[in-house]
Motif scaffolding. Structure first.
Motif, PDB file in Angstrom:
ATOM      1  N   THR A  12       5.512 -32.500 -32.108  1.00  0.00           N
ATOM      2  CA  THR A  12       6.555 -31.770 -32.954  1.00  0.00           C
ATOM      3  C   THR A  12       6.313 -32.046 -34.313  1.00  0.00           C
ATOM      4  OG1 THR A  12       7.266 -30.907 -31.093  1.00  0.00           O
ATOM      5  CG2 THR A  12       8.357 -30.345 -33.076  1.00  0.00           C
ATOM      6  N   ALA A  13       6.284 -31.340 -35.598  1.00  0.00           N
ATOM      7  CA  ALA A  13       6.607 -31.801 -36.820  1.00  0.00           C
ATOM      8  C   ALA A  13       8.194 -31.828 -36.868  1.00  0.00           C
ATOM      9  CB  ALA A  13       6.353 -30.817 -37.626  1.00  0.00           C
ATOM     10  N   LEU A  14       8.239 -32.881 -38.172  1.00  0.00           N
ATOM     11  CA  LEU A  14      10.063 -33.149 -38.025  1.00  0.00           C
ATOM     12  C   LEU A  14      10.553 -31.948 -38.751  1.00  0.00           C
ATOM     13  CD1 LEU A  14       9.607 -36.638 -39.811  1.00  0.00           C
ATOM     14  CD2 LEU A  14      10.187 -35.903 -37.611  1.00  0.00           C
ATOM     15  N   ASP A  58      18.115 -36.567 -40.529  1.00  0.00           N
ATOM     16  CA  ASP A  58      18.642 -35.888 -39.374  1.00  0.00           C
ATOM     17  C   ASP A  58      17.850 -35.385 -38.449  1.00  0.00           C
ATOM     18  OD1 ASP A  58      20.955 -35.718 -40.851  1.00  0.00           O
ATOM     19  OD2 ASP A  58      20.718 -33.831 -41.713  1.00  0.00           O
ATOM     20  N   ALA A  59      16.661 -34.881 -38.782  1.00  0.00           N
ATOM     21  CA  ALA A  59      15.630 -34.711 -37.787  1.00  0.00           C
ATOM     22  C   ALA A  59      15.268 -35.808 -36.691  1.00  0.00           C
ATOM     23  CB  ALA A  59      14.150 -34.264 -38.765  1.00  0.00           C
ATOM     24  N   MET A  60      14.890 -37.081 -37.309  1.00  0.00           N
ATOM     25  CA  MET A  60      14.475 -38.253 -36.696  1.00  0.00           C
ATOM     26  C   MET A  60      15.920 -38.545 -35.526  1.00  0.00           C
ATOM     27  SD  MET A  60      11.463 -38.894 -37.540  1.00  0.00           S
ATOM     28  CE  MET A  60      10.959 -40.271 -36.937  1.00  0.00           C
ATOM     29  N   ALA A  61      17.000 -38.229 -36.156  1.00  0.00           N
ATOM     30  CA  ALA A  61      18.139 -38.617 -34.916  1.00  0.00           C
ATOM     31  C   ALA A  61      18.119 -37.495 -33.900  1.00  0.00           C
ATOM     32  CB  ALA A  61      19.308 -38.617 -36.006  1.00  0.00           C
ATOM     33  N   GLN A  62      17.831 -36.340 -34.320  1.00  0.00           N
ATOM     34  CA  GLN A  62      17.567 -35.169 -33.396  1.00  0.00           C
ATOM     35  C   GLN A  62      16.727 -35.659 -32.364  1.00  0.00           C
ATOM     36  OE1 GLN A  62      19.702 -32.558 -32.510  1.00  0.00           O
ATOM     37  NE2 GLN A  62      18.369 -32.522 -30.796  1.00  0.00           N
ATOM     38  N   THR A  66      16.980 -36.345 -28.342  1.00  0.00           N
ATOM     39  CA  THR A  66      15.936 -35.585 -27.245  1.00  0.00           C
ATOM     40  C   THR A  66      15.358 -36.434 -26.625  1.00  0.00           C
ATOM     41  OG1 THR A  66      15.985 -33.698 -28.831  1.00  0.00           O
ATOM     42  CG2 THR A  66      14.197 -33.773 -27.139  1.00  0.00           C
ATOM     43  N   LEU A  67      14.709 -37.531 -26.888  1.00  0.00           N
ATOM     44  CA  LEU A  67      14.153 -38.605 -26.010  1.00  0.00           C
ATOM     45  C   LEU A  67      15.063 -39.108 -25.200  1.00  0.00           C
ATOM     46  CD1 LEU A  67      11.807 -40.025 -28.886  1.00  0.00           C
ATOM     47  CD2 LEU A  67      10.951 -38.628 -26.819  1.00  0.00           C
ATOM     48  N   GLU A  92       5.191 -43.104 -29.904  1.00  0.00           N
ATOM     49  CA  GLU A  92       4.466 -42.035 -31.117  1.00  0.00           C
ATOM     50  C   GLU A  92       5.693 -41.935 -32.069  1.00  0.00           C
ATOM     51  OE1 GLU A  92       3.438 -38.846 -28.721  1.00  0.00           O
ATOM     52  OE2 GLU A  92       1.790 -39.626 -28.305  1.00  0.00           O
ATOM     53  N   LEU A  93       6.753 -41.878 -31.905  1.00  0.00           N
ATOM     54  CA  LEU A  93       8.011 -41.605 -32.970  1.00  0.00           C
ATOM     55  C   LEU A  93       8.055 -42.849 -33.822  1.00  0.00           C
ATOM     56  CD1 LEU A  93      10.200 -39.901 -34.159  1.00  0.00           C
ATOM     57  CD2 LEU A  93      11.738 -40.918 -32.514  1.00  0.00           C
ATOM     58  N   ALA A  94       7.806 -44.260 -33.281  1.00  0.00           N
ATOM     59  CA  ALA A  94       8.042 -45.256 -33.820  1.00  0.00           C
ATOM     60  C   ALA A  94       6.799 -45.445 -34.876  1.00  0.00           C
ATOM     61  CB  ALA A  94       7.887 -46.459 -33.077  1.00  0.00           C
ATOM     62  N   GLU A  95       5.714 -45.044 -34.393  1.00  0.00           N
ATOM     63  CA  GLU A  95       4.277 -45.151 -35.328  1.00  0.00           C
ATOM     64  C   GLU A  95       4.444 -43.914 -36.453  1.00  0.00           C
ATOM     65  OE1 GLU A  95       1.312 -43.976 -32.402  1.00  0.00           O
ATOM     66  OE2 GLU A  95       1.166 -46.460 -31.835  1.00  0.00           O
ATOM     67  N   ARG A  96       4.991 -43.075 -36.179  1.00  0.00           N
ATOM     68  CA  ARG A  96       5.292 -42.106 -37.179  1.00  0.00           C
ATOM     69  C   ARG A  96       5.989 -42.686 -38.402  1.00  0.00           C
ATOM     70  NH1 ARG A  96       6.742 -36.056 -34.851  1.00  0.00           N
ATOM     71  NH2 ARG A  96       6.352 -35.368 -36.998  1.00  0.00           N
TER      72      ARG A  96
END
Length: 100
Positions: A12-14, A58-62, A66-67, A92-96
Motif C-alpha cells: 500500500t502506498a503511504l 503520520d502514515a508510517m505510524a498508522q 496496523t502491523l 518491507e516497511l523498514a526497506e521502504r
C-alpha cells in the motif's frame, strides 16, 4: 494505491494518489514562482516539506499500528504463519524507510 517492492509484492502506498498529487502541485507552484519571488518560493517549498514530512510520519505510524495489530492478538497467541507475515511486512516497511 499500491507500490511494488523489489520482490514483486504489492504494498500500500503511504498516501492516496490524489493527496500526493496535491503535494506535487504545491511543489510545482513554488518552483514556478521562484523567478518573481525567490524568497517566497523557498518559504513555500519549506512549508511543503514540513507538511509532507508530517504526513509521511503520520502514515508510517498508522502503518506500524496496523502491523502491530496483525500479530498482537488479544490472547497473545499469534500462530507462526501470522508472525511470518508480520515479519515480512515489517521488513518491507523498514526497506521502504531505508530507501527514503
Amino acid at each position: 494505491m499500491t507500490d511494488v517492492t523489489r520482490t514483486g509484492r504489492e504494498v500500500t502506498a503511504l498516501m492516496p494518489h490524489d493527496e500526493s498529487d496535491k503535494f506535487e502541485l504545491r511543489l510545482q507552484h513554488a518552483v514556478a514562482g521562484f523567478v518573481d519571488g525567490p524568497r517566497a518560493a523557498v518559504e513555500e517549498a519549506d512549508q511543503l516539506v514540513e507538511d509532507l514530512v508530517g504526513r509521511v510520519s503520520d502514515a508510517m505510524a498508522q502503518r506500524r499500528r496496523t502491523l502491530r495489530t496483525s500479530w498482537q492478538a488479544a490472547d497473545e497467541q499469534a500462530d507462526t504463519e501470522q508472525l511470518r507475515l508480520a515479519l515480512r511486512d515489517y521488513r518491507e516497511l523498514a526497506e521502504r524507510l531505508l530507501r527514503l
